[in-house]
Design an enzyme around this catalytic site. Structure first.
Site, PDB file in Angstrom:
ATOM      1  N   CYS A   2       2.141  52.225  28.734  1.00 29.39           N
ATOM      2  CA  CYS A   2       1.164  53.260  28.384  1.00 29.39           C
ATOM      3  C   CYS A   2       0.117  52.718  27.406  1.00 29.39           C
ATOM      4  CB  CYS A   2       1.867  54.432  27.715  1.00 29.39           C
ATOM      5  SG  CYS A   2       3.196  55.093  28.713  1.00 29.39           S
ATOM      6  N   ARG A  27      -2.743  47.014  30.747  1.00 28.41           N
ATOM      7  CA  ARG A  27      -1.350  47.245  30.361  1.00 28.41           C
ATOM      8  C   ARG A  27      -0.534  47.806  31.531  1.00 28.41           C
ATOM      9  NH1 ARG A  27      -0.823  47.583  24.752  1.00 28.41           N
ATOM     10  NH2 ARG A  27       0.777  49.188  24.803  1.00 28.41           N
ATOM     11  N   TRP A  74       2.465  54.890  32.169  1.00 29.32           N
ATOM     12  CA  TRP A  74       3.293  54.071  33.057  1.00 29.32           C
ATOM     13  C   TRP A  74       4.643  54.770  33.082  1.00 29.32           C
ATOM     14  CZ3 TRP A  74       7.413  50.284  32.506  1.00 29.32           C
ATOM     15  CH2 TRP A  74       7.526  49.426  33.614  1.00 29.32           C
ATOM     16  N   ASN A 100       3.395  56.745  23.711  1.00 28.19           N
ATOM     17  CA  ASN A 100       3.803  55.490  24.372  1.00 28.19           C
ATOM     18  C   ASN A 100       5.193  55.169  23.832  1.00 28.19           C
ATOM     19  OD1 ASN A 100       4.131  52.919  25.316  1.00 28.19           O
ATOM     20  ND2 ASN A 100       2.554  51.996  24.015  1.00 28.19           N
ATOM     21  N   GLY A 101       6.154  55.009  24.734  1.00 19.38           N
ATOM     22  CA  GLY A 101       7.520  54.708  24.289  1.00 19.38           C
ATOM     23  C   GLY A 101       8.517  55.594  25.015  1.00 19.38           C
ATOM     24  N   GLU A 480       8.506  28.986  37.195  1.00 18.88           N
ATOM     25  CA  GLU A 480       7.315  29.743  36.796  1.00 18.88           C
ATOM     26  C   GLU A 480       6.319  29.861  37.965  1.00 18.88           C
ATOM     27  OE1 GLU A 480       6.366  31.737  34.759  1.00 18.88           O
ATOM     28  OE2 GLU A 480       4.189  31.684  34.761  1.00 18.88           O
ATOM     29  N   LYS A 484       4.952  33.379  39.548  1.00 13.72           N
ATOM     30  CA  LYS A 484       3.517  33.672  39.640  1.00 13.72           C
ATOM     31  C   LYS A 484       3.167  34.126  41.046  1.00 13.72           C
ATOM     32  CE  LYS A 484       2.542  33.857  36.642  1.00 13.72           C
ATOM     33  NZ  LYS A 484       2.784  33.963  35.232  1.00 13.72           N
ATOM     34  N   GLU A 487       4.731  37.698  41.905  1.00 12.36           N
ATOM     35  CA  GLU A 487       4.209  38.875  41.210  1.00 12.36           C
ATOM     36  C   GLU A 487       2.811  39.274  41.672  1.00 12.36           C
ATOM     37  OE1 GLU A 487       3.714  38.803  36.900  1.00 12.36           O
ATOM     38  OE2 GLU A 487       3.393  36.658  36.945  1.00 12.36           O
ATOM     39  N   HIS A 503      23.290  22.902  48.993  1.00  6.24           N
ATOM     40  CA  HIS A 503      24.500  23.703  48.780  1.00  6.24           C
ATOM     41  C   HIS A 503      24.335  25.127  49.311  1.00  6.24           C
ATOM     42  CE1 HIS A 503      26.358  20.441  46.598  1.00  6.24           C
ATOM     43  NE2 HIS A 503      25.211  20.277  45.949  1.00  6.24           N
ATOM     44  N   LYS A 602       1.402  44.862  31.941  1.00  7.53           N
ATOM     45  CA  LYS A 602       1.140  43.663  31.141  1.00  7.53           C
ATOM     46  C   LYS A 602       2.139  43.544  30.006  1.00  7.53           C
ATOM     47  CE  LYS A 602      -1.024  40.012  29.692  1.00  7.53           C
ATOM     48  NZ  LYS A 602      -0.683  38.773  30.417  1.00  7.53           N
TER      49      LYS A 602
HETATM   50  C1  AGP Z   1       4.082  37.118  33.472  1.00  3.78           C
HETATM   51  O1  AGP Z   1       3.217  36.743  34.479  1.00  3.78           O
HETATM   52  C2  AGP Z   1       4.694  38.418  33.612  1.00  3.78           C
HETATM   53  N1  AGP Z   1       3.776  39.429  33.873  1.00  3.78           N
HETATM   54  C3  AGP Z   1       5.832  38.767  32.677  1.00  3.78           C
HETATM   55  O2  AGP Z   1       6.915  38.042  33.151  1.00  3.78           O
HETATM   56  C4  AGP Z   1       5.697  38.515  31.149  1.00  3.78           C
HETATM   57  O3  AGP Z   1       5.654  37.152  30.906  1.00  3.78           O
HETATM   58  C5  AGP Z   1       6.900  39.169  30.434  1.00  3.78           C
HETATM   59  O4  AGP Z   1       6.866  40.548  30.640  1.00  3.78           O
HETATM   60  C6  AGP Z   1       6.949  38.857  28.955  1.00  3.78           C
HETATM   61  O5  AGP Z   1       5.832  39.333  28.287  1.00  3.78           O
HETATM   62  P1  AGP Z   1       5.514  38.881  26.814  1.00  3.78           P
HETATM   63  O6  AGP Z   1       5.232  37.411  26.865  1.00  3.78           O
HETATM   64  O7  AGP Z   1       4.328  39.685  26.410  1.00  3.78           O
HETATM   65  O8  AGP Z   1       6.729  39.168  25.987  1.00  3.78           O
END
Ligand code: AGP
Length: 607
Positions: A2, A27, A74, A100-101, A480, A484, A487, A503, A602
């Site tokens: 949020c 966000r 959100w 937010n929360g 990683e 990427k 997502e 395996h 985000k």
């Molecule tokens: C990264 O591309 C992601 N969107 C996600 O994994 C992110 O890295 C994770 O939520 C951690 O966020 P932060 O680094 O703000 O703690």
């Protein structure tokens, strides 16, 4: 997650609210709403969907006034819908709240309020807040909010306006960020700084359990006991441009292209006259000698940086390192004591699980060092020490420039610790620093070679599944690269330690299956080449990432993306760039919403 925005002053509030909400879109959200006080009453408009839906509705409504609050939601409790969108109000609609929360005890509070005769319209946890404020309200809004906070458990950043108070808003926070922007004859609130930059650079960071009364000419802050809190004004130095797209089609592409600068800024902040400057972190040789184990705890991409950190710290410092996923770590009663060093990594510094893990480690007496990108974030404030990644604001949901600066901070720390422990010679130390200082330029070279990456993406974007393989640090980065891709392109992907394929997973390789093979580690090159041959023999379309000068790989694969030579250990910083670009181009070719992928936020400020 949020986003909250608020304004009080002499200007029409609505355009400022909408503009602020747009800046908070990164966000992640599924609905949005605003409440504006017109001097007599509060008018609300809210809608499921993108901000454009809300903007369309607002065209036909009366939302005049110079005091207002806005929200992007959100969903956590209750599906995304018009009704569940914020702001929420009490029954008469004269108290409006954005939140937010998560209010953890909302079911209990809801039952109590229902027994008191309150009727609910939404499925949200937030609605209880509006009703409880109403319950306690006797003319003093701050006091009503303070009494309400005493009853709620969980996390919140809250903004409240009330019909009887056309000249102020009340805000509060616990475990969710809230920034107060200070103007001339006007004040602002927001979940994050980019929403304020257009209006002011002077801010207060609200701390946990503080409540602020915000009027156009002043801000009064109290703690949970009602005592006045004096705060330092924080001057934000980011430029507005840095938070905008700056000519690129997407924030993600812009942020990848900012990587050379991000690397340079992070290096400059910590290297003086050829030596790493980490004296503020305060780790001594004696402490390092007592450290039984170093823990790295984080989520998502930041956790993946931690995996690279494990390899590098163990190799250079010879202290065992565990890289841990924060959401697992916090619930498994981990063995930690005052002799542990814990490195917590988070781009936002607000990730709920990461913060909880940090607090747990602090409770157990461990020394907590934060690596974060957001100055003034909760992580930065609560950790014992902070190493900032100077990546600048990262707006795209997919983390890119933050990741490589997180790697750089881990290298700096590893090298500094190795030096303190006498585990590397001065010559090796000097050479490594020199190699690090070349990274910005080398990263630029990788970016300049992006056509081949785009070509690979064009050839494979229709795949149902894409595999990533590698050994050692190549494997750590493969994880990683795979995240990427999934997502932002929604293509199923897995990363495998190349030696583990046979395996089981190799059964999934069939004619045309794209396999991205990372082969940058000199000592493992031949072994990885054998694994490449295994998948190639089963029909895989292999895209290799290798270091210039290893042309022999061309015979074994379909495409090769070269990175410039660097120290073996630093290769992750360069090899992740083609993987980020590859994911980006695949997602663009598929027509995906690159900067705001579905179902993702985000900053994940709830568990
Ligand atoms: C990264 O591309 C992601 N969107 C996600 O994994 C992110 O890295 C994770 O939520 C951690 O966020 P932060 O680094 O703000 O703690």
């Amino acid at each position: 997650m949020c986003g909250i925005i608020g304004y009080i002053g002499d200007k029409p509030a609505l355009p400022i609210l909408i503009d602020g909400l747009k800046k908070l879109e990164y966000r992640g959200y599924d609905s949005a709403g605003v409440a504006v006080h017109n001097g007599k009453q509060i008018n609300i408009n809210k809608a499921k969907g993108r901000l454009t839906v809300l903007e369309e509705r607002i065209k036909h409504s009366q939302l005049n006034g110079t005091l207002g609050i806005g929200h992007t939601r959100w969903a956590t409790h209750g599906e995304p819908s018009d009704i569940n969108s914020h702001p929420h109000t009490n029954q008469l609609g004269d108290i409006a709240v954005v939140h937010n929360g998560i209010i953890e005890n909302y079911m209990r509070l809801k039952s109590w309020l229902q027994r008191e005769g309150y009727e609910f319209t939404s499925d949200t946890d937030t609605e209880v807040v509006a009703h409880i404020i109403n319950y306690y309200y006797n003319g003093d809004l701050v006091e009503a909010v303070r009494n309400t906070l005493d009853r709620i458990e969980g996390s919140y950043a809250l903004a409240v306006i009330a019909k009887n108070h056309p000249e102020c808003m009340v805000v509060a926070r616990k475990d969710s960020p809230l920034v107060i922007g200070l103007g001339e004859g006007e004040n602002f609130i927001a979940s994050d700084i980019p929403a304020l930059l257009r209006y002011t650079r002077k801010v207060y960071f609200l701390e946990d359990k503080e409540i602020a009364l915000i009027c156009k000419d002043g801000v009064n802050i109290i703690n949970q006991y009602g005592e006045e809190v004096k705060k330092e004004v924080f001057e934000v130095t980011w430029d507005v441009e840095a938070a905008e797209k700056g000519g690129y089609q997407h924030f993600m592409l812009k942020e990848i292209h900012e990587e050379p600068k991000a690397l340079r800024d992070t290096l400059t902040s910590r290297i003086r006259e050829g030596r790493i400057e980490l004296s503020d972190i305060g780790i001594t040789r004696e402490q390092l000698e007592k450290v039984g184990k170093i823990l790295i705890v984080a989520c998502g991409t930041a956790y993946h940086a931690g995996i690279v950190g494990k390899y590098v710290i163990e190799k250079l410092v010879r202290i065992p390192v565990d890289a841990e996923i924060a959401s697992e770590f916090r619930y498994r009663d981990p063995i930690i004591n005052e002799n542990n060093i814990v490195i917590i990594i988070s781009q936002s510094g607000e990730t709920a699980d990461t913060l909880a893990a940090m607090r747990l480690c602090k409770e157990k007496g461990a020394k907590v060092i934060a690596i974060t990108n957001v100055v003034g974030s909760t992580l930065a404030r609560e950790a014992d020490h902070v190493l900032y990644t100077w990546a600048g604001p990262e707006i795209a949901v997919a983390s890119t420039k933050a990741y490589i600066t997180q790697l750089l901070c881990l290298y700096l720390m590893a090298l500094d610790f190795a030096d303190k422990m006498g585990r590397i010679s001065q010559e090796e130390y000097r050479q490594m620093i020199e190699e690090m200082q070349k990274l910005p330029e080398l990263a630029q070279k990788v970016l300049d070679n992006k056509q081949i990456i785009q070509k690979c993406a064009d050839e494979t974007f229709n795949a149902n599944s894409i595999f990533y393989i590698g050994r050692g640090l190549d494997y750590a980065v493969a994880v990683e690269g795979s995240l990427k891709l999934k997502e932002i392109s929604y293509i199923h992907s897995e990363a495998y330690a190349a030696g583990e394929l046979k395996h089981g997973t190799i059964a999934l390789i069939e004619d045309g299956t794209p396999v991205v093979a990372l082969a940058t580690q000199k000592n493992l090159f031949e072994k990885t080449l054998s694994n490449i041959k295994e998948v190639k023999a089963r029909g895989a379309f292999v895209i290799a990432v290798a270091v210039e000068g290893h042309a022999e790989i061309e015979m074994e694969v379909n495409r090769v993306i070269y990175i410039p030579p660097t120290h073996n250990m630093l290769a992750p910083i360069l090899m992740v760039i083609p993987l980020q670009l590859y994911a980006y181009y695949v997602a663009v070719a598929k027509g995906c919403d690159v900067d705001k992928p579905r179902n993702l936020a985000k900053s994940v400020t709830v568990e």
